[in-house]
Design a protein around this motif. Structure first.
Motif, PDB file in Angstrom:
ATOM      1  N   LEU A 118     -16.434-110.579 -18.610  1.00 37.03           N
ATOM      2  CA  LEU A 118     -15.746-111.484 -19.530  1.00 37.03           C
ATOM      3  C   LEU A 118     -16.700-112.575 -19.989  1.00 37.03           C
ATOM      4  CD1 LEU A 118     -12.383-111.801 -17.634  1.00 37.03           C
ATOM      5  CD2 LEU A 118     -12.635-110.992 -19.990  1.00 37.03           C
ATOM      6  N   VAL A 119     -16.635-112.888 -21.269  1.00 39.33           N
ATOM      7  CA  VAL A 119     -17.435-113.987 -21.800  1.00 39.33           C
ATOM      8  C   VAL A 119     -17.064-115.258 -21.032  1.00 39.33           C
ATOM      9  CG1 VAL A 119     -17.811-115.438 -23.822  1.00 39.33           C
ATOM     10  CG2 VAL A 119     -17.806-112.937 -24.047  1.00 39.33           C
ATOM     11  N   GLY A 120     -18.080-116.006 -20.662  1.00 39.84           N
ATOM     12  CA  GLY A 120     -17.892-117.215 -19.867  1.00 39.84           C
ATOM     13  C   GLY A 120     -18.200-117.021 -18.396  1.00 39.84           C
ATOM     14  N   ARG A 121     -18.327-115.774 -17.954  1.00 46.20           N
ATOM     15  CA  ARG A 121     -18.671-115.490 -16.555  1.00 46.20           C
ATOM     16  C   ARG A 121     -20.186-115.483 -16.397  1.00 46.20           C
ATOM     17  NH1 ARG A 121     -14.353-112.874 -13.889  1.00 46.20           N
ATOM     18  NH2 ARG A 121     -15.496-113.343 -11.984  1.00 46.20           N
ATOM     19  N   ARG A 122     -20.626-115.446 -15.149  1.00 45.22           N
ATOM     20  CA  ARG A 122     -22.063-115.394 -14.859  1.00 45.22           C
ATOM     21  C   ARG A 122     -22.391-114.090 -14.138  1.00 45.22           C
ATOM     22  NH1 ARG A 122     -24.337-120.724 -12.153  1.00 45.22           N
ATOM     23  NH2 ARG A 122     -23.201-119.863 -10.393  1.00 45.22           N
ATOM     24  N   VAL A 123     -23.611-113.595 -14.405  1.00 45.61           N
ATOM     25  CA  VAL A 123     -24.086-112.373 -13.760  1.00 45.61           C
ATOM     26  C   VAL A 123     -25.437-112.636 -13.108  1.00 45.61           C
ATOM     27  CG1 VAL A 123     -22.857-110.857 -15.360  1.00 45.61           C
ATOM     28  CG2 VAL A 123     -25.233-111.478 -15.848  1.00 45.61           C
TER      29      VAL A 123
END
Length: 150
Positions: free
Chosen positions: A101-106
């Motif tokens: 999801l956009v806004g998450r971090r990887v």
């Protein structure tokens, strides 16, 4: 950061976990620029209003965007400073178990799964697991193949 300067050092590390990258936020601007670069403007990636009512509750990164981050994330974990050329040879396996999801971090966990001798040098198989912060399933698992030429 693991730095390899010789082909022997690389061979000796076969089967080792190399480490984990820093977290990278996935923002809508990055997703939009990837959509422009690839021509993939599917609404689940680029239309936040429509995607809010879609299956994921918001826009998601393209799977291939996640895969394309592997070299950058890997560069935070290891460097191949061996003499000679380094060539991306291909990808053995790629799966996208969970959307980002956009806004998450990887971030990526990297392992040097295998090193094989070739007449022209070494063939490395690197295993990447791209994890999503606070998510049980990874965004991407991939095995990449690199050729190191002397």
């Amino acid at each position: 950061m693991r730095v390899f300067t010789t082909l022997d050092e690389v061979a000796a590390a076969s089967g080792e976990e190399l480490g984990t990258s820093e977290w990278l936020p996935i923002e809508q601007d990055r997703v939009d620029r990837f959509a422009d670069a690839t021509g993939d403007h599917q609404w689940i990636h680029v239309d936040p209003e429509r995607a809010a009512g879609g299956p994921f509750g918001g826009t998601i990164a393209h799977g291939y965007l996640t895969l394309s981050l592997v070299p950058f994330l890997g560069s935070q974990v290891f460097a191949l400073e061996t003499p000679g050329a380094k060539l991306n040879y291909g990808v053995n396996k790629v799966r996208f178990p969970h959307p980002v999801l956009v806004g998450r971090r990887v971030r990526a966990h990297v392992a040097l799964a295998d090193v094989q001798d070739l007449p022209a040098g070494k063939q490395l198989t690197l295993r990447y697991t791209v994890e999503i912060e606070d998510e049980a399933k990874p965004a991407c698992v991939a095995e990449t193949v690199v050729l190191l030429l002397p």
